[in-house]
Design a protein around this motif. Structure first.
Motif, PDB file in Angstrom:
ATOM      1  N   ASP A   1       0.844  -1.204   0.000  1.00 10.40           N
ATOM      2  CA  ASP A   1       0.000   0.000   0.000  1.00 10.40           C
ATOM      3  C   ASP A   1       0.879   1.254   0.000  1.00 10.40           C
ATOM      4  O   ASP A   1       0.618   2.210  -0.726  1.00 10.40           O
ATOM      5  CB  ASP A   1      -0.893   0.019   1.253  1.00 10.40           C
ATOM      6  N   GLU A   2       1.906   1.224   0.830  1.00 13.78           N
ATOM      7  CA  GLU A   2       2.816   2.379   0.905  1.00 13.78           C
ATOM      8  C   GLU A   2       3.576   2.547  -0.422  1.00 13.78           C
ATOM      9  O   GLU A   2       3.676   3.645  -0.969  1.00 13.78           O
ATOM     10  CB  GLU A   2       3.793   2.176   2.066  1.00 13.78           C
ATOM     11  N   TYR A   3       4.062   1.442  -0.923  1.00 16.08           N
ATOM     12  CA  TYR A   3       4.768   1.417  -2.205  1.00 16.08           C
ATOM     13  C   TYR A   3       3.851   2.018  -3.284  1.00 16.08           C
ATOM     14  O   TYR A   3       4.238   2.930  -4.039  1.00 16.08           O
ATOM     15  CB  TYR A   3       5.108  -0.046  -2.483  1.00 16.08           C
ATOM     16  N   ASN A   4       2.609   1.523  -3.336  1.00 16.19           N
ATOM     17  CA  ASN A   4       1.671   1.975  -4.372  1.00 16.19           C
ATOM     18  C   ASN A   4       1.360   3.462  -4.241  1.00 16.19           C
ATOM     19  O   ASN A   4       1.143   4.146  -5.244  1.00 16.19           O
ATOM     20  CB  ASN A   4       0.371   1.167  -4.307  1.00 16.19           C
ATOM     21  N   GLN A   5       1.356   3.939  -3.003  1.00 14.08           N
ATOM     22  CA  GLN A   5       1.093   5.363  -2.795  1.00 14.08           C
ATOM     23  C   GLN A   5       2.200   6.210  -3.446  1.00 14.08           C
ATOM     24  O   GLN A   5       1.926   7.225  -4.071  1.00 14.08           O
ATOM     25  CB  GLN A   5       1.005   5.658  -1.284  1.00 14.08           C
ATOM     26  N   TYR A   6       3.437   5.757  -3.334  1.00 13.77           N
ATOM     27  CA  TYR A   6       4.552   6.503  -3.943  1.00 13.77           C
ATOM     28  C   TYR A   6       4.443   6.488  -5.476  1.00 13.77           C
ATOM     29  O   TYR A   6       4.741   7.479  -6.140  1.00 13.77           O
ATOM     30  CB  TYR A   6       5.907   5.918  -3.522  1.00 13.77           C
ATOM     31  N   VAL A   7       3.998   5.349  -6.000  1.00 12.59           N
ATOM     32  CA  VAL A   7       3.838   5.264  -7.458  1.00 12.59           C
ATOM     33  C   VAL A   7       2.684   6.186  -7.886  1.00 12.59           C
ATOM     34  O   VAL A   7       2.784   6.904  -8.888  1.00 12.59           O
ATOM     35  CB  VAL A   7       3.577   3.799  -7.902  1.00 12.59           C
TER      36      VAL A   7
END
Ligand SMILES: [Fe+2]
Ligand SMILES: [Fe+2]
Length: 281
Positions: free
Chosen positions: A85-91
């Protein structure tokens, strides 16, 4: 049930990803990074679906080891969801329409949960767990895919690959208890059909999302970028080429995920994740 008893461990790890590198964290640039970024958007919602499917049958499990494995499986998938979720937020912050794409996946999975019988949901889960296990195993077999990439992103992918390997038989073992073994025929037919269906549906969503995510940042005509994608997917050291046979092995009657015995990869945890493991709560 195969006689390989590996009890997964829930590890509460943080990866401190560098948000600035969300689109170019891979050594070979945008087209490869977006391939993995697009894959990442499926995880949080997909893994919640897996958790629900397995949790539904939890009360039917009497084997103490399998009960513990189920708890650890749920814990691991929940951690994967949180970190992705955190990773996807950065993307998403880098301008990729992750939320809209994730919404499509969520709607599809909600629909499946509404209309499909629980045993079909579990069959879909074990099939997708086979897919994640062979993709994870492939990534561990081909460490050169990640060579030279940004450390945080490399670590999150390796961690996920290792834990998918570690828990690859849990949902499958639950399926054998709750739905049945291949000798009963129908469970075999269902799990086989589920892999064909799950693989088809996954790629029919993944490919257009991926093409769009590459296009919006100008990668569509980046031939060097596509060459790198080809190298990492279908060339000799490409992941898809290397997982084609394991994908088909699923259809052997009596197949079990630990027939692909890659336990030795789990010994690489400390080597791959180093001090991140020490920080785990
Ligand atoms: Fe996972
Ligand atoms: Fe998994």
């Amino acid at each position: 049930m195969k006689n390989v008893s590996i009890l997964p461990i829930r590890r509460n790890l943080k990866f401190n990803l560098n948000p600035e590198r969300a689109l170019d964290w891979h050594q070979d640039g945008l087209n490869v990074a977006q391939f993995l970024n697009t894959m990442s958007l499926f995880f949080p919602v997909g893994e919640r679906f897996f958790i629900d499917s397995v949790r539904h049958y939890r009360s039917e499990i009497t084997d103490e080891e399998l009960k513990k494995a189920v708890t650890a499986f749920i814990g691991q998938e929940a951690m994967h969801g949180r970190e992705h979720d955190e990773y996807n937020q950065y993307v998403a912050d880098a301008g990729v329409p992750i939320a809209a794409q994730e919404e499509v996946v969520t709607k599809l999975l909600n629909f499946v949960q509404r209309v499909a019988p629980e045993r079909f949901q579990l069959a879909a889960t074990v099939a997708l767990e086979h897919l994640t296990a062979i993709l994870g195993g492939g990534l561990l077999d081909l460490p050169e895919i990640m060579d030279g990439s940004e450390e945080g992103y490399k670590a999150i992918w390796n961690w996920h690959a290792l834990e998918e390997t570690e828990h690859k038989a849990v949902a499958f073992d639950v399926y054998q208890v709750a739905v049945g073994k291949d000798s009963e025929i129908l469970p075999y037919i269902e799990r086989s059909a589920a892999l064909v269906l799950a693989t088809g549906i996954f790629f029919s969503l993944f490919l257009p999302f991926y093409a769009y995510n590459v296009a919006i940042h100008g990668g569509l005509t980046d031939w060097k970028g596509w060459k790198a994608v080809w190298k990492h997917t279908w060339q000799k050291k490409g992941i898809f080429r290397n997982i084609t046979k394991p994908w088909f092995d699923w259809f052997k009657p009596g197949f079990h995920p630990w027939d692909h015995d890659n336990r030795e990869k789990l010994e690489m945890f400390a080597e791959i994740l180093g001090e991140r493991l020490d920080e785990a709560a």
